[in-house]
Design a protein around this motif. Structure first.
Motif, PDB file in Angstrom:
ATOM      1  N   ILE A 368     -20.542   0.246   7.482  1.00 47.15           N
ATOM      2  CA  ILE A 368     -20.766   0.684   8.500  1.00 47.15           C
ATOM      3  C   ILE A 368     -21.405  -0.096   9.646  1.00 47.15           C
ATOM      4  CG2 ILE A 368     -22.028   2.514  10.032  1.00 47.15           C
ATOM      5  CD1 ILE A 368     -21.881   4.176   7.482  1.00 47.15           C
ATOM      6  N   LYS A 369     -22.098  -1.027   8.967  1.00 45.91           N
ATOM      7  CA  LYS A 369     -22.916  -2.021   9.995  1.00 45.91           C
ATOM      8  C   LYS A 369     -21.663  -3.233  10.242  1.00 45.91           C
ATOM      9  CE  LYS A 369     -26.354  -5.899   9.676  1.00 45.91           C
ATOM     10  NZ  LYS A 369     -26.811  -5.582  11.181  1.00 45.91           N
ATOM     11  N   TYR A 370     -21.007  -3.802   9.334  1.00 46.03           N
ATOM     12  CA  TYR A 370     -19.883  -4.445   9.552  1.00 46.03           C
ATOM     13  C   TYR A 370     -18.942  -4.089  10.661  1.00 46.03           C
ATOM     14  CZ  TYR A 370     -15.424  -7.026   8.475  1.00 46.03           C
ATOM     15  OH  TYR A 370     -14.131  -7.458   8.361  1.00 46.03           O
ATOM     16  N   PHE A 371     -18.347  -2.692  10.421  1.00 41.99           N
ATOM     17  CA  PHE A 371     -17.289  -2.337  11.217  1.00 41.99           C
ATOM     18  C   PHE A 371     -18.057  -1.991  12.780  1.00 41.99           C
ATOM     19  CE2 PHE A 371     -14.593   0.828  13.184  1.00 41.99           C
ATOM     20  CZ  PHE A 371     -13.194   0.151  12.570  1.00 41.99           C
ATOM     21  N   SER A 372     -19.083  -1.613  12.769  1.00 40.18           N
ATOM     22  CA  SER A 372     -19.639  -1.320  14.222  1.00 40.18           C
ATOM     23  C   SER A 372     -20.014  -2.387  14.990  1.00 40.18           C
ATOM     24  CB  SER A 372     -21.054  -0.570  14.008  1.00 40.18           C
ATOM     25  OG  SER A 372     -20.761   0.673  13.413  1.00 40.18           O
ATOM     26  N   GLU A 373     -20.535  -3.600  14.279  1.00 38.14           N
ATOM     27  CA  GLU A 373     -20.948  -4.743  15.245  1.00 38.14           C
ATOM     28  C   GLU A 373     -19.760  -5.895  14.965  1.00 38.14           C
ATOM     29  OE1 GLU A 373     -25.773  -4.265  13.809  1.00 38.14           O
ATOM     30  OE2 GLU A 373     -24.393  -6.145  13.047  1.00 38.14           O
ATOM     31  N   GLN A 374     -18.963  -5.904  14.067  1.00 38.07           N
ATOM     32  CA  GLN A 374     -17.881  -7.148  14.185  1.00 38.07           C
ATOM     33  C   GLN A 374     -16.526  -6.638  14.584  1.00 38.07           C
ATOM     34  OE1 GLN A 374     -18.762 -10.129  11.098  1.00 38.07           O
ATOM     35  NE2 GLN A 374     -20.446  -9.084  10.476  1.00 38.07           N
ATOM     36  N   VAL A 375     -16.292  -5.463  14.101  1.00 35.86           N
ATOM     37  CA  VAL A 375     -14.748  -4.862  14.412  1.00 35.86           C
ATOM     38  C   VAL A 375     -14.998  -4.114  15.627  1.00 35.86           C
ATOM     39  CG1 VAL A 375     -12.879  -3.776  13.613  1.00 35.86           C
ATOM     40  CG2 VAL A 375     -14.357  -4.961  11.928  1.00 35.86           C
ATOM     41  N   GLU A 376     -15.582  -3.062  15.886  1.00 31.55           N
ATOM     42  CA  GLU A 376     -15.775  -2.302  17.230  1.00 31.55           C
ATOM     43  C   GLU A 376     -16.387  -3.436  18.179  1.00 31.55           C
ATOM     44  OE1 GLU A 376     -14.765   1.174  18.024  1.00 31.55           O
ATOM     45  OE2 GLU A 376     -13.250   0.445  16.243  1.00 31.55           O
ATOM     46  N   LYS A 377     -17.408  -3.890  17.900  1.00 31.61           N
ATOM     47  CA  LYS A 377     -18.276  -4.982  18.667  1.00 31.61           C
ATOM     48  C   LYS A 377     -18.911  -3.967  19.829  1.00 31.61           C
ATOM     49  CE  LYS A 377     -15.600  -9.064  17.614  1.00 31.61           C
ATOM     50  NZ  LYS A 377     -14.892 -10.082  18.211  1.00 31.61           N
ATOM     51  N   ASN A 378     -18.695  -2.866  20.175  1.00 28.88           N
ATOM     52  CA  ASN A 378     -19.509  -2.123  21.122  1.00 28.88           C
ATOM     53  C   ASN A 378     -20.086  -1.000  20.768  1.00 28.88           C
ATOM     54  OD1 ASN A 378     -17.460  -0.173  20.000  1.00 28.88           O
ATOM     55  ND2 ASN A 378     -16.856   0.306  21.932  1.00 28.88           N
ATOM     56  N   GLU A 379     -20.517  -1.206  19.332  1.00 27.47           N
ATOM     57  CA  GLU A 379     -21.552  -0.174  18.569  1.00 27.47           C
ATOM     58  C   GLU A 379     -22.656  -0.844  17.980  1.00 27.47           C
ATOM     59  OE1 GLU A 379     -20.501   3.198  16.512  1.00 27.47           O
ATOM     60  OE2 GLU A 379     -18.283   3.047  17.096  1.00 27.47           O
ATOM     61  N   THR A 380     -23.548  -0.324  17.729  1.00 28.25           N
ATOM     62  CA  THR A 380     -24.846  -0.972  16.911  1.00 28.25           C
ATOM     63  C   THR A 380     -24.975  -0.084  15.311  1.00 28.25           C
ATOM     64  OG1 THR A 380     -26.358   0.876  17.423  1.00 28.25           O
ATOM     65  CG2 THR A 380     -26.398  -1.035  19.003  1.00 28.25           C
ATOM     66  N   PHE A 381     -25.725  -0.700  14.388  1.00 27.21           N
ATOM     67  CA  PHE A 381     -25.543  -0.346  13.340  1.00 27.21           C
ATOM     68  C   PHE A 381     -25.979   1.215  13.207  1.00 27.21           C
ATOM     69  CE2 PHE A 381     -27.815  -0.923   8.813  1.00 27.21           C
ATOM     70  CZ  PHE A 381     -27.067   0.001   8.334  1.00 27.21           C
ATOM     71  N   SER A 382     -27.079   1.306  13.899  1.00 31.08           N
ATOM     72  CA  SER A 382     -27.740   2.697  14.131  1.00 31.08           C
ATOM     73  C   SER A 382     -26.649   3.771  14.450  1.00 31.08           C
ATOM     74  CB  SER A 382     -28.779   2.702  14.646  1.00 31.08           C
ATOM     75  OG  SER A 382     -28.822   2.279  15.921  1.00 31.08           O
TER      76      SER A 382
END
Length: 631
Positions: A368-382
């Protein structure tokens, strides 16, 4: 040590005999018929295509009369019920390369070589005939007319030969004398040469006209056909093209090893299916058929050893447990990585959401952290965690599509295992239809397992041991490449360069096309460079690379219309995905530079794919550190 340990040790020893030549008398004890075996028993010529280790030799020897006798439990009374008698011949490079050189023209060498083939195939038929008489206690009778014709084809009319035993001895002496004469061909040219195919036709007809063998057929089983010179392949092609009903040919050859399809008549070409049945092992032992065949082979050998001491049979799936993606992520994170993830969530979520979040698998939290921050890039881990809690089906698809690629990023640049290669299905994929590679993997894993296990630890092989064993096998086969051909050193450099490229790309998947594991040559005006063509063909023949037809395929020899990838057996050593996924393009001149100027070429190929070579080498690649620094 317990008896079970000794049994596993014996199983390991048996698995280590992964070449047919090493099995000696045990070859047929562990023979398993592949799904295509019955296709080879037909009366038509067959060409069996596959890389080294795909089982060509074992299958051809299984078709031989010695193999059939062993596989049919040595039933003497059944021999007369056989429909064919297989005669196995492995092409010895030392012998066939003697028929070349500037001393003679190729046409003249061809005349000598045709005589040599006549003698060799006649010798095989006579060896069988003597074996048949000894086993059945029945004499093969040849009428006087057939004897005269047969002896005339070899200029032996006045020899006084009147029995198969004396004829066999004479052929053996003729063959030895002829081989000796070839070494002094200019000073003392061989005499009494036979016409191509004539003695073969005459002897096959004489033997199969006898009451004992009437209605049967000879199978000439020619192994390692690629060892023939080009003109020699044309000569054999001619014999195959014009063979009669008394005999047929079953050819074993590496991919791209059958270089000449013409006969001695340049207007005559062998084509499939008109002239022969083509059996490509990688096609027929596909992902559906290979697992069943492979399981029989491995379990047959392991359980053979275990049965001797009364141990229960085992299933390979139990011996090689698999690791789920989220569980692998958790293992790769380690205690420190898990702790950081939990601490980050604890400071960014309220208590209720935090309690829900920590109920998820820690590996999924990483994703979830990887996808949110490095793939989507517009989301945070939380925010990603909250999204996962409210939309589990959406995240299930994301896990299925992106989790595997993300695993390569977890320990990038850190010591130790960076990616696990474990589970029976993974081992099957690494072998890629090659039974020898699979035997090597299982053998290496069992050896490591036996080194670490105690009396009561003969259970499943650990994920770490499976991975380390896969690395060992990749390294072993990389080191062996150099001795496989005259281009072996170039193939080694090519693999080291490509392996580093795919390793760097795998370790930096975020924001890029993930799981790039294939390449194709960029289309260029005119023909592909001859040096590129040769290097690619050698790489495919010696299993450094594997290839699949591209969308524009017109000819199996047209190298640029194929997609290529490093053979999966090397993936654990270099640490990238063994799966056939996305591809990149490499210009032909850059492809050559991967061998000639690897450091420069690696940098340019990575930059072309928006990567930089900043990642440290994996532990196992440190041995080749000087290669990546030089040139």
């Amino acid at each position: 040590m317990k008896e079970g340990v000794n049994s596993f040790s014996e199983a390991s020893d048996i698995l280590g005999l992964y070449k047919a030549e090493w099995l000696n008398g045990k070859l047929f004890d562990f023979f398993n018929e592949p799904g295509y075996f019955n296709e080879l028993k037909t009366a038509r010529p067959c060409v069996l295509i596959g890389g080294r280790g795909t089982g060509k030799t074992t299958v051809l020897r299984g078709l031989s009369y010695q193999g059939q006798f062993a596989l049919r439990n040595k039933g003497v009374s059944d021999i007369n019920d056989w429909s064919f008698f297989g005669l196995y011949l492995r092409i010895n490079t030392n012998r066939v390369t003697a028929f070349r050189g500037p001393e003679l023209s190729e046409d003249k060498w061809g005349i000598y070589f045709a005589h040599y083939i006549n003698l060799s195939l006649c010798q095989l038929m006579l060896e069988f005939a003597i074996w048949y008489q000894e086993k059945t206690n029945s004499e093969i009778t040849i009428n006087k007319s057939d004897w005269r014709k047969l002896l005339a084809t070899l200029n032996l009319q006045k020899s006084g030969i009147n029995s198969l035993e004396s004829f066999q001895e004479e052929i053996e002496v003729l063959l030895l004398e002829f081989e000796a004469a070839i070494n002094t061909v200019i000073d003392t040219p061989p005499k009494n040469l036979s016409m191509q195919g004539a003695p073969i036709d005459a002897l096959a007809s004489a033997l199969l006209s006898s009451p004992q063998l009437r209605g049967k057929q000879f199978f000439f089983l020619i192994d390692e056909y690629e060892n023939f010179e080009d003109y020699q392949q044309k000569l054999l092609n001619t014999i195959i093209k014009h063979s009669n009903s008394n005999y047929t040919f079953k050819i074993g050859v590496r991919e791209l090893g059958w270089r000449q399809r013409e006969t001695l008549n340049s207007n005559e070409v062998l084509t499939s299916p008109a002239d022969y049945a083509k059996i490509n092992i990688s096609d027929v032992l596909n992902t559906q058929r290979f697992p069943t065949f492979a399981q029989k082979v491995i379990e047959g050998r392991v359980n053979f050893a275990l049965s001797k001491s009364g141990q229960p049979n085992i299933k390979v799936q139990t011996l090689f447990p698999k690791l789920k993606g989220v569980d692998e992520a958790a293992l790769l994170l380690g205690p420190e990585g898990r702790k950081k993830l939990i601490e980050e969530l604890e400071t960014s979520l309220d208590k209720g959401d935090f309690n829900k979040a920590i109920s998820l698998n820690i590996g999924e939290l990483f994703f979830i952290k990887y996808f949110s921050e490095q793939v989507e890039k517009n989301e945070t881990f939380s925010s990603g965690v909250l999204s996962r809690l409210s939309n589990p089906n959406v995240w299930k698809d994301r896990v299925n599509n992106h989790l595997y690629a993300s695993l390569f990023s977890i320990k990038q640049g850190k010591p130790g295992i960076r990616k696990y290669y474990c589970g029976w299905d993974t081992y099957l994929a690494l072998a890629n239809g090659n039974i020898r590679y699979l035997l090597e993997l299982v053998h290496a894993a069992l050896l490591r397992h036996l080194e670490k296990c105690s009396d009561d630890e003969l259970g499943p092989i650990s994920y770490e041991i499976q991975t380390k064993a896969a690395e060992d096998v990749g390294k072993k086969n990389l080191s062996e490449l150099e001795g496989l051909s005259v281009d072996g050193a170039k193939l080694t450099k090519l693999l080291l360069s490509l392996g580093r490229i795919f390793q760097v790309m795998a370790g930096d998947p975020a924001g890029h096309t993930s799981e790039v594991t294939q390449f194709r040559l960029l289309d260029q005006p005119g023909e592909v460079d001859e040096r590129v063509e040769r290097l690619l063909k050698q790489a495919v023949m010696h299993l450094a690379l594997v290839r699949k037809p591209g969308s524009k395929l017109t000819d199996e020899t047209d190298t640029k219309d194929y997609d290529y990838m490093i053979h999966p057996i090397f993936a654990p050593f270099f640490v990238f995905s063994h799966r056939q996924k996305r591809k990149m393009s490499i210009p032909g001149e850059r492809f050559l530079e991967l061998v000639d100027s690897p450091r420069k070429a690696i940098k340019e190929v990575l930059e072309r794919n928006n990567r930089k070579e900043e990642q440290p080498l994996p532990d196992q690649l440190q041995l080749f550190g000087s290669f990546y620094e030089e040139y």
